[in-house]
Design a protein around this motif. Sequence first.
Motif, PDB file in Angstrom:
ATOM      1  N   ILE A 196     -13.196  -8.784   0.251  1.00 25.91           N
ATOM      2  CA  ILE A 196     -12.127  -8.136  -0.506  1.00 25.91           C
ATOM      3  C   ILE A 196     -12.455  -8.260  -1.836  1.00 25.91           C
ATOM      4  O   ILE A 196     -12.225  -9.363  -2.519  1.00 25.91           O
ATOM      5  CB  ILE A 196     -10.756  -8.402   0.085  1.00 25.91           C
ATOM      6  CG1 ILE A 196     -10.512  -8.279   1.427  1.00 25.91           C
ATOM      7  CG2 ILE A 196      -9.644  -7.839  -0.985  1.00 25.91           C
ATOM      8  CD1 ILE A 196      -8.999  -8.692   1.968  1.00 25.91           C
ATOM      9  N   VAL A 197     -12.677  -7.177  -2.613  1.00 23.81           N
ATOM     10  CA  VAL A 197     -12.841  -7.456  -3.974  1.00 23.81           C
ATOM     11  C   VAL A 197     -12.345  -6.376  -4.967  1.00 23.81           C
ATOM     12  O   VAL A 197     -12.118  -5.360  -4.490  1.00 23.81           O
ATOM     13  CB  VAL A 197     -14.665  -7.087  -4.057  1.00 23.81           C
ATOM     14  CG1 VAL A 197     -14.997  -7.181  -5.406  1.00 23.81           C
ATOM     15  CG2 VAL A 197     -15.275  -8.009  -3.447  1.00 23.81           C
ATOM     16  N   ASN A 198     -11.837  -6.904  -6.080  1.00 26.10           N
ATOM     17  CA  ASN A 198     -11.097  -6.086  -7.071  1.00 26.10           C
ATOM     18  C   ASN A 198     -10.084  -5.270  -6.444  1.00 26.10           C
ATOM     19  O   ASN A 198      -9.921  -4.120  -6.505  1.00 26.10           O
ATOM     20  CB  ASN A 198     -12.050  -4.960  -7.747  1.00 26.10           C
ATOM     21  CG  ASN A 198     -13.099  -5.690  -8.841  1.00 26.10           C
ATOM     22  OD1 ASN A 198     -13.060  -6.985  -8.796  1.00 26.10           O
ATOM     23  ND2 ASN A 198     -14.269  -4.947  -8.848  1.00 26.10           N
ATOM     24  N   SER A 199      -9.200  -6.086  -5.780  1.00 35.18           N
ATOM     25  CA  SER A 199      -8.063  -5.271  -4.952  1.00 35.18           C
ATOM     26  C   SER A 199      -6.607  -6.245  -5.256  1.00 35.18           C
ATOM     27  O   SER A 199      -6.720  -7.221  -5.646  1.00 35.18           O
ATOM     28  CB  SER A 199      -8.412  -5.424  -3.438  1.00 35.18           C
ATOM     29  OG  SER A 199      -9.685  -4.516  -3.200  1.00 35.18           O
ATOM     30  N   HIS A 200      -5.794  -5.586  -5.047  1.00 31.72           N
ATOM     31  CA  HIS A 200      -4.295  -6.373  -5.255  1.00 31.72           C
ATOM     32  C   HIS A 200      -3.362  -5.481  -4.296  1.00 31.72           C
ATOM     33  O   HIS A 200      -3.355  -4.403  -3.878  1.00 31.72           O
ATOM     34  CB  HIS A 200      -3.999  -5.983  -6.734  1.00 31.72           C
ATOM     35  CG  HIS A 200      -3.744  -4.703  -7.343  1.00 31.72           C
ATOM     36  ND1 HIS A 200      -4.579  -3.999  -8.106  1.00 31.72           N
ATOM     37  CD2 HIS A 200      -2.521  -4.185  -7.632  1.00 31.72           C
ATOM     38  CE1 HIS A 200      -4.126  -2.954  -8.250  1.00 31.72           C
ATOM     39  NE2 HIS A 200      -2.852  -2.868  -7.911  1.00 31.72           N
ATOM     40  N   ALA A 201      -2.127  -6.108  -4.445  1.00 31.90           N
ATOM     41  CA  ALA A 201      -0.972  -5.873  -3.665  1.00 31.90           C
ATOM     42  C   ALA A 201       0.330  -6.303  -4.689  1.00 31.90           C
ATOM     43  O   ALA A 201       0.267  -7.324  -4.962  1.00 31.90           O
ATOM     44  CB  ALA A 201      -0.824  -6.419  -2.170  1.00 31.90           C
ATOM     45  N   ALA A 202       1.173  -5.265  -4.614  1.00 31.14           N
ATOM     46  CA  ALA A 202       2.457  -5.505  -5.375  1.00 31.14           C
ATOM     47  C   ALA A 202       3.507  -5.249  -4.149  1.00 31.14           C
ATOM     48  O   ALA A 202       4.061  -4.223  -4.185  1.00 31.14           O
ATOM     49  CB  ALA A 202       2.989  -4.951  -6.360  1.00 31.14           C
ATOM     50  N   VAL A 203       3.461  -6.041  -2.997  1.00 30.36           N
ATOM     51  CA  VAL A 203       4.264  -5.800  -1.876  1.00 30.36           C
ATOM     52  C   VAL A 203       5.169  -6.887  -1.561  1.00 30.36           C
ATOM     53  O   VAL A 203       4.752  -8.090  -1.744  1.00 30.36           O
ATOM     54  CB  VAL A 203       3.389  -5.687  -0.859  1.00 30.36           C
ATOM     55  CG1 VAL A 203       3.810  -5.584   0.589  1.00 30.36           C
ATOM     56  CG2 VAL A 203       2.226  -4.433  -1.151  1.00 30.36           C
ATOM     57  N   SER A 204       6.282  -6.601  -1.053  1.00 31.05           N
ATOM     58  CA  SER A 204       7.436  -7.781  -0.580  1.00 31.05           C
ATOM     59  C   SER A 204       6.656  -7.850   0.964  1.00 31.05           C
ATOM     60  O   SER A 204       6.917  -6.736   2.072  1.00 31.05           O
ATOM     61  CB  SER A 204       8.790  -7.210  -0.665  1.00 31.05           C
ATOM     62  OG  SER A 204       9.585  -8.022  -0.087  1.00 31.05           O
ATOM     63  N   VAL A 205       6.470  -9.094   1.199  1.00 36.79           N
ATOM     64  CA  VAL A 205       5.776  -9.094   2.638  1.00 36.79           C
ATOM     65  C   VAL A 205       6.771 -10.255   3.535  1.00 36.79           C
ATOM     66  O   VAL A 205       7.182 -11.190   2.924  1.00 36.79           O
ATOM     67  CB  VAL A 205       4.204  -9.830   2.591  1.00 36.79           C
ATOM     68  CG1 VAL A 205       3.820  -9.960   4.054  1.00 36.79           C
ATOM     69  CG2 VAL A 205       3.629  -8.896   1.700  1.00 36.79           C
ATOM     70  N   THR A 206       7.027  -9.906   4.701  1.00 34.14           N
ATOM     71  CA  THR A 206       7.793 -10.787   5.685  1.00 34.14           C
ATOM     72  C   THR A 206       7.067 -11.015   6.889  1.00 34.14           C
ATOM     73  O   THR A 206       6.865  -9.847   7.422  1.00 34.14           O
ATOM     74  CB  THR A 206       9.303 -10.195   5.853  1.00 34.14           C
ATOM     75  OG1 THR A 206       9.925 -10.172   4.498  1.00 34.14           O
ATOM     76  CG2 THR A 206      10.272 -11.287   6.477  1.00 34.14           C
ATOM     77  N   GLY A 207       7.072 -12.122   7.285  1.00 29.59           N
ATOM     78  CA  GLY A 207       6.514 -12.407   8.950  1.00 29.59           C
ATOM     79  C   GLY A 207       7.021 -13.822   9.408  1.00 29.59           C
ATOM     80  O   GLY A 207       7.837 -14.543   8.961  1.00 29.59           O
ATOM     81  N   GLN A 208       6.252 -14.042  10.403  1.00 25.92           N
ATOM     82  CA  GLN A 208       6.706 -15.320  10.872  1.00 25.92           C
ATOM     83  C   GLN A 208       5.453 -16.603  10.468  1.00 25.92           C
ATOM     84  O   GLN A 208       5.835 -17.065   9.475  1.00 25.92           O
ATOM     85  CB  GLN A 208       6.477 -15.520  12.316  1.00 25.92           C
ATOM     86  CG  GLN A 208       7.606 -14.777  13.179  1.00 25.92           C
ATOM     87  CD  GLN A 208       7.586 -14.902  14.691  1.00 25.92           C
ATOM     88  OE1 GLN A 208       7.036 -15.753  15.293  1.00 25.92           O
ATOM     89  NE2 GLN A 208       8.509 -14.148  15.367  1.00 25.92           N
ATOM     90  N   ASN A 209       4.319 -16.590  11.057  1.00 21.02           N
ATOM     91  CA  ASN A 209       3.123 -17.372  10.713  1.00 21.02           C
ATOM     92  C   ASN A 209       2.121 -16.797   9.748  1.00 21.02           C
ATOM     93  O   ASN A 209       1.967 -15.488  10.275  1.00 21.02           O
ATOM     94  CB  ASN A 209       2.892 -18.199  11.791  1.00 21.02           C
ATOM     95  CG  ASN A 209       3.918 -18.965  12.621  1.00 21.02           C
ATOM     96  OD1 ASN A 209       4.554 -19.701  12.118  1.00 21.02           O
ATOM     97  ND2 ASN A 209       4.112 -18.679  13.785  1.00 21.02           N
ATOM     98  N   LYS A 210       1.230 -17.323   9.015  1.00 17.06           N
ATOM     99  CA  LYS A 210       0.509 -16.484   8.275  1.00 17.06           C
ATOM    100  C   LYS A 210       0.650 -15.289   7.550  1.00 17.06           C
ATOM    101  O   LYS A 210       0.455 -14.227   8.100  1.00 17.06           O
ATOM    102  CB  LYS A 210      -0.955 -16.622   9.303  1.00 17.06           C
ATOM    103  CG  LYS A 210      -1.544 -17.858   9.771  1.00 17.06           C
ATOM    104  CD  LYS A 210      -2.566 -17.648  10.696  1.00 17.06           C
ATOM    105  CE  LYS A 210      -2.110 -17.224  12.093  1.00 17.06           C
ATOM    106  NZ  LYS A 210      -3.214 -17.433  12.915  1.00 17.06           N
ATOM    107  N   VAL A 211       1.487 -15.522   6.675  1.00 17.86           N
ATOM    108  CA  VAL A 211       1.962 -14.676   5.835  1.00 17.86           C
ATOM    109  C   VAL A 211       1.466 -14.766   4.409  1.00 17.86           C
ATOM    110  O   VAL A 211       1.680 -15.754   3.902  1.00 17.86           O
ATOM    111  CB  VAL A 211       3.755 -14.603   5.838  1.00 17.86           C
ATOM    112  CG1 VAL A 211       4.154 -13.380   4.982  1.00 17.86           C
ATOM    113  CG2 VAL A 211       4.078 -14.403   7.312  1.00 17.86           C
ATOM    114  N   GLY A 212       0.868 -13.451   3.751  1.00 20.05           N
ATOM    115  CA  GLY A 212       0.370 -13.729   2.484  1.00 20.05           C
ATOM    116  C   GLY A 212       0.602 -12.410   1.708  1.00 20.05           C
ATOM    117  O   GLY A 212       0.783 -11.383   2.109  1.00 20.05           O
ATOM    118  N   GLY A 213       0.828 -12.623   0.267  1.00 15.05           N
ATOM    119  CA  GLY A 213       1.193 -11.410  -0.679  1.00 15.05           C
ATOM    120  C   GLY A 213       0.049 -10.501  -0.412  1.00 15.05           C
ATOM    121  O   GLY A 213       0.204  -9.172  -0.563  1.00 15.05           O
TER     122      GLY A 213
END
Length: 421
Positions: A196-213
């Motif tokens: 993953i190159v030159n990419s981004h996220a402005a996201v509200s993220v919700t989960g259980q395990n292994k959760v990342g922006g």
Amino acid sequence: MLERTKKGLSSLLVAVLFLGALLMSTPPSVYAENPAEFAGGVGSEGDPYQIAEAYQLNNVRNYLDASFKLTADIDLTAYLAVGGGGYNGGAGWEPIGTESQPFIGTFDGNDHRITGLKINRPDQNYQGLFGFTASNSQIKHVGLTVVDVTGGGQVGGLAGRNGGGITNSYTTGKVTGSGNDVGGLVGVHVQSTGGIVNSHAAVSVTGQNKVGGLVGYMQSGSINSSYATGNATGSGNSVGGLVGQLGPLSPIDDVYITNSYATGSVSGAYYTGGLVGLNSGSIENSYAVGSVEGDLGAGGLLGYRIDGAIVYSYFNKTLQPDNSYGGIGKSTAELQTKSTYPWDFDHTWGIDSEHHERNNGYPYLRGIQLIATYHGNGATGGTVPFDSNLYARRDTVTVQGNTGNLVKQGYTFAGWNTQAN
């Protein structure tokens, strides 16, 4: 428009744009029999199918090994409003690619935006614009705005499970998973030779395990020159501002993060980190400055470290918890100072050490966070405007007036020009 006259001040507005490298695509072997399904093209690498409407985007699923290119912005909500196929109602968009039939082609967003992606399947895995992509797929220059994606496990705004390369792509909005591997851009990335190159996220993220922006679980491969600004919340373990879990529990050598950062808040039960929750990969030239909360194993950069080298990477010791698992703690003032970092500020990074307005004074990525700079061009008094915004490609810049009262004897300010003459 800047006009140069005997009574006009000649000035210059420069917007500097940097382009990321493009990845080569894999030639398809199956082409559409009905050209009306797309706006043009034959589906080959040299002549990809052209997508200008929502129904044409939906047709991608019928030719999973072909090449595609957006030629216009796509608004999925507008399509529903005129009585279309319900891409934004009920369960919403059906992800492209499944475990048995993954997407293996090339998708070029051509810097256009897809707005209003909505998915509501809380009991199903592999949810996103793309559900399941294989190792030879390529996704590039895709902008997803105002996403609202809900799934089970392996859920992301752009892809639920990604096996290929992603370049110059981003998501904004909300992603929710009732299970594991939930990320703002990608739920789980599994390709060791892709990244993953030159990419981004402005996201509200919700989960259980292994959760990342940005990515929930980076099983293998690399993240380079990318960032996340949204909050990441997990009810279990391995929650990170950029990546929930970096690398498998049995460490491998080909998973790493370079020149990346996270600014969102992170909350979880175990192994919560400003950048990475649970780490067994390598991290270099990166930082995290968001707040971190966790019951066990909480750290400004990492929640817990199994393995992997941590090189020239930082967290805010004033705002975040410190632990012994990696990263260098610095104060806010130090993190807003260029000399703190032994990094490349000529090409890779930029920093606003003077105003502390652009990216709150923290380093930003020149390749994907673009700036507008004003030049006085011989002014003898006054100050040039300062634009603190960071822009993505194809963003609209609102040009300021002569806010600093620039003056030059014998001239009158008439406006801005993008040409030096």
